[in-house]
Design a protein around this motif. Structure first.
Motif, mmCIF file in Angstrom:
data_model
loop_
_atom_site.group_PDB
_atom_site.id
_atom_site.type_symbol
_atom_site.label_atom_id
_atom_site.label_comp_id
_atom_site.label_asym_id
_atom_site.label_seq_id
_atom_site.Cartn_x
_atom_site.Cartn_y
_atom_site.Cartn_z
ATOM 1 N N LEU A 146 -20.305 -42.219 -19.079
ATOM 2 C CA LEU A 146 -19.596 -41.484 -20.122
ATOM 3 C C LEU A 146 -19.678 -39.972 -19.885
ATOM 4 O O LEU A 146 -18.675 -39.252 -20.015
ATOM 5 N N ALA A 147 -20.874 -39.508 -19.537
ATOM 6 C CA ALA A 147 -21.035 -38.081 -19.268
ATOM 7 C C ALA A 147 -20.220 -37.661 -18.054
ATOM 8 O O ALA A 147 -19.577 -36.591 -18.055
ATOM 9 N N SER A 148 -20.208 -38.494 -17.025
ATOM 10 C CA SER A 148 -19.479 -38.174 -15.805
ATOM 11 C C SER A 148 -17.987 -38.063 -16.058
ATOM 12 O O SER A 148 -17.329 -37.112 -15.607
ATOM 13 N N VAL A 149 -17.431 -39.004 -16.784
ATOM 14 C CA VAL A 149 -15.996 -38.973 -17.083
ATOM 15 C C VAL A 149 -15.652 -37.738 -17.915
ATOM 16 O O VAL A 149 -14.684 -37.021 -17.628
ATOM 17 N N THR A 150 -16.461 -37.480 -18.933
ATOM 18 C CA THR A 150 -16.208 -36.327 -19.801
ATOM 19 C C THR A 150 -16.268 -35.021 -19.025
ATOM 20 O O THR A 150 -15.378 -34.158 -19.127
ATOM 21 N N LEU A 151 -17.321 -34.853 -18.214
ATOM 22 C CA LEU A 151 -17.499 -33.608 -17.473
ATOM 23 C C LEU A 151 -16.469 -33.450 -16.359
ATOM 24 O O LEU A 151 -16.043 -32.327 -16.056
ATOM 25 N N SER B 190 -15.428 -32.082 -9.105
ATOM 26 C CA SER B 190 -15.207 -33.485 -9.474
ATOM 27 C C SER B 190 -16.161 -34.408 -8.726
ATOM 28 O O SER B 190 -16.708 -35.356 -9.306
ATOM 29 N N LEU B 191 -16.361 -34.138 -7.442
ATOM 30 C CA LEU B 191 -17.323 -34.943 -6.685
ATOM 31 C C LEU B 191 -18.715 -34.827 -7.279
ATOM 32 O O LEU B 191 -19.468 -35.811 -7.362
ATOM 33 N N TRP B 192 -19.085 -33.627 -7.729
ATOM 34 C CA TRP B 192 -20.402 -33.388 -8.309
ATOM 35 C C TRP B 192 -20.560 -34.117 -9.633
ATOM 36 O O TRP B 192 -21.572 -34.784 -9.869
ATOM 37 N N THR B 193 -19.562 -34.023 -10.510
ATOM 38 C CA THR B 193 -19.672 -34.694 -11.804
ATOM 39 C C THR B 193 -19.670 -36.214 -11.641
ATOM 40 O O THR B 193 -20.370 -36.925 -12.372
ATOM 41 N N LEU B 194 -18.909 -36.723 -10.679
ATOM 42 C CA LEU B 194 -18.886 -38.174 -10.448
ATOM 43 C C LEU B 194 -20.180 -38.656 -9.798
ATOM 44 O O LEU B 194 -20.614 -39.791 -10.028
ATOM 45 N N ALA B 195 -20.806 -37.792 -8.991
ATOM 46 C CA ALA B 195 -22.062 -38.173 -8.335
ATOM 47 C C ALA B 195 -23.194 -38.366 -9.328
ATOM 48 O O ALA B 195 -24.219 -38.977 -8.993
ATOM 49 N N LEU B 196 -23.039 -37.887 -10.550
ATOM 50 C CA LEU B 196 -24.058 -38.088 -11.587
ATOM 51 C C LEU B 196 -24.373 -39.566 -11.796
ATOM 52 O O LEU B 196 -25.504 -39.930 -12.109
ATOM 53 N N ALA C 77 -24.425 -28.797 -16.993
ATOM 54 C CA ALA C 77 -24.531 -29.983 -17.851
ATOM 55 C C ALA C 77 -24.840 -31.241 -17.050
ATOM 56 O O ALA C 77 -25.532 -32.138 -17.530
ATOM 57 N N VAL C 78 -24.342 -31.319 -15.814
ATOM 58 C CA VAL C 78 -24.667 -32.468 -14.962
ATOM 59 C C VAL C 78 -26.166 -32.489 -14.672
ATOM 60 O O VAL C 78 -26.823 -33.534 -14.772
ATOM 61 N N THR C 79 -26.713 -31.338 -14.323
ATOM 62 C CA THR C 79 -28.146 -31.257 -14.037
ATOM 63 C C THR C 79 -28.971 -31.647 -15.254
ATOM 64 O O THR C 79 -29.940 -32.417 -15.148
ATOM 65 N N GLY C 80 -28.602 -31.130 -16.417
ATOM 66 C CA GLY C 80 -29.332 -31.473 -17.634
ATOM 67 C C GLY C 80 -29.235 -32.949 -17.969
ATOM 68 O O GLY C 80 -30.215 -33.568 -18.409
ATOM 69 N N SER C 81 -28.053 -33.529 -17.764
ATOM 70 C CA SER C 81 -27.861 -34.958 -18.045
ATOM 71 C C SER C 81 -28.727 -35.832 -17.142
ATOM 72 O O SER C 81 -29.282 -36.840 -17.584
ATOM 73 N N ALA D 24 -28.656 -41.935 -2.806
ATOM 74 C CA ALA D 24 -27.874 -41.464 -3.947
ATOM 75 C C ALA D 24 -28.193 -40.008 -4.269
ATOM 76 O O ALA D 24 -27.293 -39.202 -4.534
ATOM 77 N N LEU D 25 -29.471 -39.640 -4.213
ATOM 78 C CA LEU D 25 -29.864 -38.275 -4.526
ATOM 79 C C LEU D 25 -29.456 -37.308 -3.419
ATOM 80 O O LEU D 25 -29.202 -36.127 -3.685
ATOM 81 N N PHE D 26 -29.373 -37.783 -2.195
ATOM 82 C CA PHE D 26 -28.877 -36.937 -1.104
ATOM 83 C C PHE D 26 -27.414 -36.571 -1.355
ATOM 84 O O PHE D 26 -27.026 -35.398 -1.242
ATOM 85 N N VAL D 27 -26.600 -37.572 -1.707
ATOM 86 C CA VAL D 27 -25.188 -37.308 -2.017
ATOM 87 C C VAL D 27 -25.069 -36.423 -3.248
ATOM 88 O O VAL D 27 -24.253 -35.494 -3.302
ATOM 89 N N TYR D 28 -25.885 -36.731 -4.252
ATOM 90 C CA TYR D 28 -25.907 -35.944 -5.485
ATOM 91 C C TYR D 28 -26.185 -34.468 -5.178
ATOM 92 O O TYR D 28 -25.495 -33.569 -5.675
ATOM 93 N N GLY D 29 -27.167 -34.209 -4.328
ATOM 94 C CA GLY D 29 -27.499 -32.833 -3.974
ATOM 95 C C GLY D 29 -26.443 -32.173 -3.112
ATOM 96 O O GLY D 29 -26.144 -30.986 -3.270
#
Length: 403
Positions: free
Chosen positions: A172-177, A86-92, A27-31, A107-112
């Motif tokens: 919102l998506a990050s907090v929910t996920l 949690s780190l992954w969902t927050l990195a969104l 869901a993070v990737t899709g978001s 940002a995308l380096f950390v995200y990946g």
């Protein structure tokens, strides 16, 4: 990790919990994917600069994934997954906050990096649950990832349609996920290292077994990346279809992959990994041939659908085989993940470069040849089938002996 015996109900619950974590990860990737145009405008980057920035998630993942094993060893599998997801969902949130190219790349380096480490941790736990159940579940877990990605994409599409700020959407998506990820992590297996188990190195090259298994995954992910990024272009440029029909081809490819993954475990349990991958490779080759010779959109769309069916279960089976190929599952899984991420990174640009030098049809000849590699090299997954521990009902019923 410890050889704790869990009650059957606990293992089944852990299976569903890991499946839910896979869906959260997807869901993070899709978001993120649905808001890339907004992020591009906000960061004021050109199409070429955006292409450069989008290489950084794969770079970050490739660098960070070998570290996941040491994290799991230090904190235990459950706590490691809880922290990494949690780190992954927050990195969104990070990419939508970037005001320029440099900060977007960082940002995308950390995200990946966070995506890759969470990926290794959840696949390692998935393999452990599969071993304890004594039947295939990895294809279904990756199917749940695809389902999560579709849900995240649908929510992102709605947010974009409403014209919402991606920063607000992603917060919102990050907090929910994050909350969902923490909730489901409560029921994954709480594996801890044994007292005499040596900690894995903080960074290590993948074992030789992972390289061979990763080569099979490389072929599948190359075909996946090429089809996802170029199927619509192929129909538009080679067969002169409308934009809507071209987009429908990509949607059909994604749909067949998701469906095949959700039902793939039954096929694997009946025929085994090797025969399943060989048959899948044959389907992918047939799909590639239809794409190359197509003179009508319906033929090409059928080819891409067959390609999706053919490659869908290969990567989950590669992760499963890697997790059973040696004494350090996390390191082997990290090695396979690194190879497959690298394949996903180079596939779109390789197809474009070859198409510019020759034609897009020739590019998909290469994809078809690589799909043939699935048929030729499926045998490297045999060790995973042979070494899979079969859990008898008597052993599964032994009460939990955790201290």
């Amino acid at each position: 990790m410890s050889d704790v015996v869990y009650a059957p109900a606990e293992v089944r619950r852990a299976r569903y919990a890991v499946a839910a974590v896979f869906a959260v990860h997807g869901a993070v990737t899709g978001s993120f994917a649905t808001r890339v145009p907004w992020i591009q405008d906000h960061a004021s980057v050109s199409a070429g600069q955006l292409g450069l920035a989008l290489a950084f998630p794969a770079l970050g993942a490739s660098v960070a994934m070998p570290l996941a094993g040491s994290v799991s060893h230090r904190f235990g599998a459950r706590n490691a997954l809880r922290g990494l997801i949690s780190l992954w969902t927050l990195a969104l949130v990070l990419p939508s906050l970037a005001p320029n190219l440099l900060t977007l790349c960082l940002a995308l380096f950390v995200y990946g990096a966070t995506a890759g480490m969470a990926d290794v941790a959840m696949n390692a736990l998935g393999v452990e649950v599969e071993n304890r159940l004594g039947r295939s579940i990895m294809s279904g877990l990756h199917g749940m990832w695809s389902a999560g990605a579709l849900i995240g994409s649908a929510a992102g599409t709605l947010a974009a349609h409403l014209g919402s700020d991606a920063r607000l959407h992603h917060v919102l998506a990050s907090v929910t996920l994050t909350l969902l990820g923490l909730f489901f992590c409560r029921w994954v297996l709480d594996l801890q290292p044994t007292e005499d188990e040596e900690p894995p190195p903080r960074f290590a090259l993948p074992p030789k077994s992972a390289l061979l298994i990763g080569a099979v995954g490389f072929c599948a992910v190359f075909a996946e990346g090429a089809s996802l990024d170029w199927s619509a272009v192929y129909l538009r440029d080679q067969l002169e279809t409308s934009a809507g029909l071209a987009a429908a081809c990509t949607t059909g490819f994604t749909f067949t992959m998701a469906v095949a993954r959700l039902v793939g475990d039954r096929i694997v349990d009946r025929f085994g990994s090797v025969r399943t991958v060989r048959a899948s490779g044959a389907l992918a080759v047939l799909g590639g041939l239809l794409i190359v010779v197509a003179n009508h959109p319906a033929v090409a769309m059928g080819g891409f659908a067959l390609m999706g069916l053919g490659i869908a279960v290969v990567v989950p089976l590669c992760f499963a085989a890697a997790g059973r190929s040696g004494s350090n599952p996390s390191l082997a899984i990290a090695g396979v993940a690194t190879i497959t991420y690298t394949s996903g990174l180079i596939a779109p640009s390789a197809i474009g470069t070859l198409a510019q030098a020759t034609s897009l049809m020739v590019s998909f000849v290469l994809v078809t040849v690589l799909a043939g590699g699935l048929v030729a090299f499926a045998g490297v997954l045999r060790a995973g089938d042979r070494d899979r521990p079969k859990v008898s009902p008597a052993a599964a019923a032994v009460p939990d002996r955790r201290p």
